[in-house]
Scaffold this motif. Sequence first.
Motif, PDB file in Angstrom:
ATOM      1  N   ILE A 146       5.949  -1.592  12.087  1.00 48.27           N
ATOM      2  CA  ILE A 146       6.092  -1.570  13.540  1.00 48.27           C
ATOM      3  C   ILE A 146       5.190  -2.624  14.180  1.00 48.27           C
ATOM      4  N   ILE A 167       3.649  11.483  10.055  1.00 43.62           N
ATOM      5  CA  ILE A 167       2.439  11.146   9.304  1.00 43.62           C
ATOM      6  C   ILE A 167       1.284  11.999   9.813  1.00 43.62           C
ATOM      7  N   GLN A 168       1.274  12.131  11.139  1.00 45.12           N
ATOM      8  CA  GLN A 168       0.274  12.993  11.754  1.00 45.12           C
ATOM      9  C   GLN A 168       0.460  14.434  11.258  1.00 45.12           C
ATOM     10  N   GLN A 212      11.096   7.875  13.630  1.00 47.84           N
ATOM     11  CA  GLN A 212      10.233   6.932  14.324  1.00 47.84           C
ATOM     12  C   GLN A 212      10.804   5.514  14.284  1.00 47.84           C
ATOM     13  N   ASN A 257       2.256   5.820   3.984  1.00 47.90           N
ATOM     14  CA  ASN A 257       1.649   6.057   5.301  1.00 47.90           C
ATOM     15  C   ASN A 257       1.226   4.764   5.981  1.00 47.90           C
ATOM     16  N   GLU A 258       0.605   3.872   5.199  1.00 50.10           N
ATOM     17  CA  GLU A 258       0.135   2.619   5.780  1.00 50.10           C
ATOM     18  C   GLU A 258       1.297   1.752   6.237  1.00 50.10           C
ATOM     19  N   GLN A 303       3.369   1.911  10.003  1.00 48.61           N
ATOM     20  CA  GLN A 303       2.776   1.289  11.168  1.00 48.61           C
ATOM     21  C   GLN A 303       2.675  -0.224  10.990  1.00 48.61           C
ATOM     22  N   LYS A 304       2.494  -0.672   9.759  1.00 46.07           N
ATOM     23  CA  LYS A 304       2.459  -2.125   9.519  1.00 46.07           C
ATOM     24  C   LYS A 304       3.782  -2.738   9.933  1.00 46.07           C
ATOM     25  N   GLY A 326       0.820  -1.205   0.000  1.00 42.16           N
ATOM     26  CA  GLY A 326       0.000   0.000   0.000  1.00 42.16           C
ATOM     27  C   GLY A 326       0.852   1.252   0.000  1.00 42.16           C
ATOM     28  N   TYR A 330       0.280  16.696  19.967  1.00 43.42           N
ATOM     29  CA  TYR A 330       0.602  15.312  19.624  1.00 43.42           C
ATOM     30  C   TYR A 330       2.061  15.012  19.936  1.00 43.42           C
ATOM     31  N   ASN A 371      -1.001  14.611   7.857  1.00 43.26           N
ATOM     32  CA  ASN A 371      -2.461  14.659   7.922  1.00 43.26           C
ATOM     33  C   ASN A 371      -2.931  16.057   8.277  1.00 43.26           C
ATOM     34  N   ALA A 382      -6.448  15.759  -2.594  1.00 44.05           N
ATOM     35  CA  ALA A 382      -5.352  15.071  -1.922  1.00 44.05           C
ATOM     36  C   ALA A 382      -5.425  13.578  -2.194  1.00 44.05           C
ATOM     37  N   THR A 410      -4.843  18.727   5.940  1.00 48.10           N
ATOM     38  CA  THR A 410      -6.168  19.245   6.283  1.00 48.10           C
ATOM     39  C   THR A 410      -6.160  20.771   6.198  1.00 48.10           C
ATOM     40  N   GLN A 457       9.298  12.433  15.204  1.00 42.54           N
ATOM     41  CA  GLN A 457       8.386  11.294  15.138  1.00 42.54           C
ATOM     42  C   GLN A 457       6.977  11.793  14.838  1.00 42.54           C
TER      43      GLN A 457
END
Lengths: 316, 453, 274, 372
Positions: free
Chosen positions: B88, B408-409, B109, B81-82, B85-86, B78, B441, B412, B263, B416, B405
């Motif tokens: 980790i 990604i946030q 991170q 971004n996906e 975390q996958k 994918g 965050y 986002n 986006a 936005t 770290q």
Amino acid sequence: MEMTHKPFPSPTKAKSVAKERPRGFNGHRHDKYVAAAFLGPSLVVLGIFVFYPMLKTLYLSLFLTNNVGRPTVFVGLKNYGTLLASSAYRASFQATLIYVFSVVVLTLTVGVLLAQAAVQKLAGIRWFRTIFSATMGVSVSVAAIFWLFIFSPSVGLLDQLAASLHLPVINWLTTPGWAMVAIIVSTVWMNLGFTFLILFGALQMVPTTLYDAAAVEGASPRYQFLHVTLPMISPTLFFTATVTLIGAFKSFGLIDLMTAGGPNNATNLMVYQVYRDAFLTGNYGQASAESMILAVVIAGLTWVQFKFLEKRVTYE
Amino acid sequence: MKRIRKLWGWLALLVVGVTLIGTGWATHQAAVARAVPHRTKILFWHEMTGPAQQELLRLVQGFNRSQTTYQVVPEFEGNYNEAVQKVIDTHGTTASPAVFQSMDISTSQLAHTGNITPVQKYIDEDHYDLKQIAPGARAFYANRGVQLSMPFNTSQPVLYYNATLLKKYHITPPPVAPTYQDITRVATQLTDRSHHKVQGMTVEIYGWLFEQFLANSGEELANQHDGHTGTPTEVNFTSPGALTAMHWIQTNLQRGIFVNYGAGANAQSNETASFLSGRLGMFLQSSALIGQLTTGNPDRLGISDYPHPVGKRANGVAIGGASLWLSNDKSAHVQRGAWDFIKYLMTAKSQAAWQVATGYLALNQRSAQTPALRALFRKLPATRVPGNQLRATAPNQTNSGIFLQGLIQERNLTQTAMEQIYQGADPRRALSTAQRAMTSYVQNNNRANGYQK
Amino acid sequence: MMQINNRHLIWRYLGLGLLALLILGPFILGVWTSLLPTAEIAKGALIGGPVSLANYGAAVHQTAILRYLLNSLVIATLTTIAQVLLCSLGAYAFVFLTFKGREALFYVILATMMLPFEAEVIPNFATARQFNLLNHYAILVLPFLTSAFGIFMLRQAFRQIPGELKEAADIEGLNPWQFYWHVVLPYARISLVTLAAYSFLGSWNQYLWPMLTTFSDRFRPVQDGLRQLQSQETFNNWGMIQASAVIVVLPTLIVLFVGQHFFKTGLNQGATKS
Amino acid sequence: MSIELSGLGKTYQPDEWVLHDVSARIASGEFFAIVGPSGCGKSTLLRMIAGLTPITAGNLKINGRVVTDLPPKERQLTMVFQSYALFPFLSVQANVAFGLKARKFPPAEIDQRVTRAIQLVDLTAFRDRKPRDLSGGQRQRVALARAIASEAKLCLMDEPLSNLDAQLRVKMRTELRRLQQQLGLTVIYVTHDQVEAMTMADHIMVLHDHQVQQIGTPLDLYHHPANTFVGSFFGAPRMNLLPARVSEATELTLAQTLKVALPRPLPVADYTVGIRPNAITVLPAGTGAPCATVQTVEYLGAQTLLETQLPDGTALELIGVAPADYRPGDRVAVQLTGTLYVFDAQGRARMTLEGGVVHGNDAQTVSVADQS
């Protein structure tokens, strides 16, 4: 067929049946061992994948989580506080409500329309009935792909139609309001098959003499629809409404495939927000708090449905 | 009852049918796999799509053919971004990859998870000549002298323009290092002279491009000098550089010379499609798109540097793209195989082929001498621009990536904010909201990880 | 009811036709574009171009779509068998066995119907990871081996079985398993088939959980496979994507059309008579 | 409120007449029953009158106005259904008010009419109940009240009593009749029960084989049946139908056994003769020549029904003499004491022989009415 089966039975009614109808046998002494063997597997599965995770979610929602997702700092209800204070989360909640409300209203309206059209006695009506139930066989990703093409800019059907008719071209999936419209339309379309089947069945069960009586008493077709059809299928309508409502709150696939929560978070519904916070940014504490809120909302709705089923009137 | 029996019949038929299809597929696969018995499997996760994916698979095949000990198994996971975390989340399970591609901004991170084996370990063991790798790219993935991961697909954000269209409407192309004003001029002329048949320009709503506006203006996004001198505790999205860029976009949108494609993955493919069909004149995007923009494009592709504010010197942009990481949850044998694979990907030949096929920069300095790359530069001189831009950049703390770290946030949130700005919101207000959310965050994250009380 | 006049007949069919188009439109468009070369679609030339099955060939050869289908079939079949078995065993216990805490336990199971799986994915993912079940058929089946809804529905069905049958079986000396297998299951077969149909469709339509727990085409079910295809295509190879979607939707459509009467009966009895 | 049916017909498929050529005049204030076995088309006819089923052929006039193609609501009538067609989600009161509300009457008038209608059917205490909380008889009365409240002067009833138990049915008959007279309603009443029709109706239409068999007053139909169907349909116990033959101009032989002298000659042919059991007297044991063999005996208290067989195998139903005890196998002698109906081979009435006294082979006739 020698028995009726009831896939969506009312919980408490079942209980009352039990009381009304005492069984002609008493429990055997070894029943509890048999019960353990019969019921054990289900309980283990539910325990591991339903009960434990709910408690764990609650637990996680009280913590900050580190890089690798472990809860490290206890913060009490602060995650909830952050959410309630966050305009983005409130917007997500609000978007969810708009989405859910529109989906339910439209699904039921169009569903009733389809069902009403399909109860007509016309030659070839069976074909239409089959067609109307077709979307029941469509899964989320297929629905998303079909509609994505319709809504996609420049190559999509709608934009091409608009262009050839010299209408203003709408950027369906990149304009917040229209993106919401797009996912609502797609969801409703996907829901229609199931809704139609249920409502059609309910309509068919309305005794035709009721319409005869109404017609003789001077009721116009419109009046008959409002004052005979709708009241007669109202229990089914309520059932369908709650099922659709709960389903809409859990919507994920269409959003993931069509808008990924955008644009400008306009379609960032509650489940999607959970996914994003947990599985994209690794913010498990926050995501757990969001999960809890989601769970409370859905549990509440399910409870309302149970309560209604319990009280629900059964017309003979 | 009869109907039910009929139903079962159909179901059985269906099951048989699909099983047949499945077995057919399985035997086909088995035939493919038979060629490679007794090899150690190296699971490789990547996020490449389109032509880049095809080229990467070719390289994987090349590696598998080049030796008999290992077999690299590529899996597409994918988008960037996906994938982070996958990686980790699966660490320590049999599902986890031995070697994986992860984007630039995940560096901090991943380094902090302790899940990875720095490639430095094998560089030292093999006395691998790290100097052959472009220093600008490699510095991005190194920390305190330790090479954490190997830069693989590296791109530069650039300005693309349709040179043929510009010529057709007698418009002077933007200079090599354009200012915002230069681009506005070209966009205005294009829109006007084509009578709105051609949309002047676009900038995708993409956090990476936002970061580059700051970098090219020489401004920090996070404190502690973008994390290069310590753990950042707050972010700054409202610096003059950010505001100027956002105002520039907003003004152009209002003038009707700028079109918004939104986006996400769809946005990129849509703007590319429009550009290729001559309906879009200019856009800012990764140099990795060159491959797609040159194959089958009847129009001549123009490329310039990333734009910078008027009256300031361009500070230079940070690289984009991703690097290759070794996971430390695999046996030494597997890790060694994964490293061998990385080495294979980084050879001059592989890197040259990679640039030719994709537009990502060849990071092996010796690639420039390969016939493949020479032929490319001869045929399309514009493809030199990203490399030149990278070489022209003097690395400093604001153009070498952000060591923070949760980027990604950050993406986002800035996306936005960009969306709101594109819809007409006040840039300062939109960015302030994002900035507050990100700082909170960052602070939570620091607390959770014990970097900050 | 209303009278049918010939002059209204045309309007009625017109209305029905419009509604049918509303439902079928996306299907038709999907099937049609799956027959066109992507280049034509990208140019916006939806009519008049050459038509071919090339996209289907491409989907079958270049993507793992058949493997996705196989995965979904395996997962859905296993889930269905398990749910029918475990739910019926559980329901049997609630109907034909007496033991302490039966009512209480039943309410506990009922309560699980209120808890959305979507809100529990985080700990469930952790569990899957802990037991090293990620990226395997097992994790796509295990959480769905049973369902509160299924137990509940079968409990209702089993209650319709006359108590005399149980008494007769007791006199004949059948043990609980024999009674379950030879009497209860055949007696409630319609409900079992209904549950099976729902389990199968439910499993087939899973999206979020497989997306979180599968990382390779070997185990990825078809819904997530389509997602994978879609995100891999930078240029949106519409022809091939639509062809894949059509390949995926066909089996379920066939099952639906063949079993539509059955679905309808099952649904309606539940929705209106319970 | 008079109704005129002229040549009404109904087909669903071309040339397959469900009803054919039905004509009748129903006078204002009349209780008109339509009777026939199930499947004869009587409900279809009623629905055609109501406007619920389109009329294929013929004309329908209500009060002189042609209404053949008008929708139900413009025919100014009301209808009571076999299933009562009560709206389960509405209270008694709301059910009764349904039509008035649909026609948008002012609330005050609705209230007044509903109250009165509910009072008339004696359901005032139940006005707020839902249909499911009412007994069958009460539901029936709600349906009636709804018809009353509409104040339409024409009320169609489709087997309204058939779902009630026997006792209640008898009681409701009188009640219905009383209401009809009290309100001056014209009622068209469909039933398959001849007793209901006989006891309630002013005029009866007998339907059979998609056609009208006979229209007349109950006594007409009983005493002067137009054909074997009507003859056997009315009266309990049922009329015996015996094969008969005229071999000489004035001699009629029943079932090859009983001979009857005809007052007027009839053509030599096969006939059917109808005799009601009460027109046959069973002679006390020992008198007369026994000719019928008892097959079964049914004691009904006041009467004893005997199922007997004549020597040629023809069944004959008789009413036994009160104190006597009959057993299967007994042979009894009979005397024809009442009316004989002579029907031709097609079942049409040809001749009526009143009060014959016939004994054994020695038949004798009192009076003759020619019907041909």
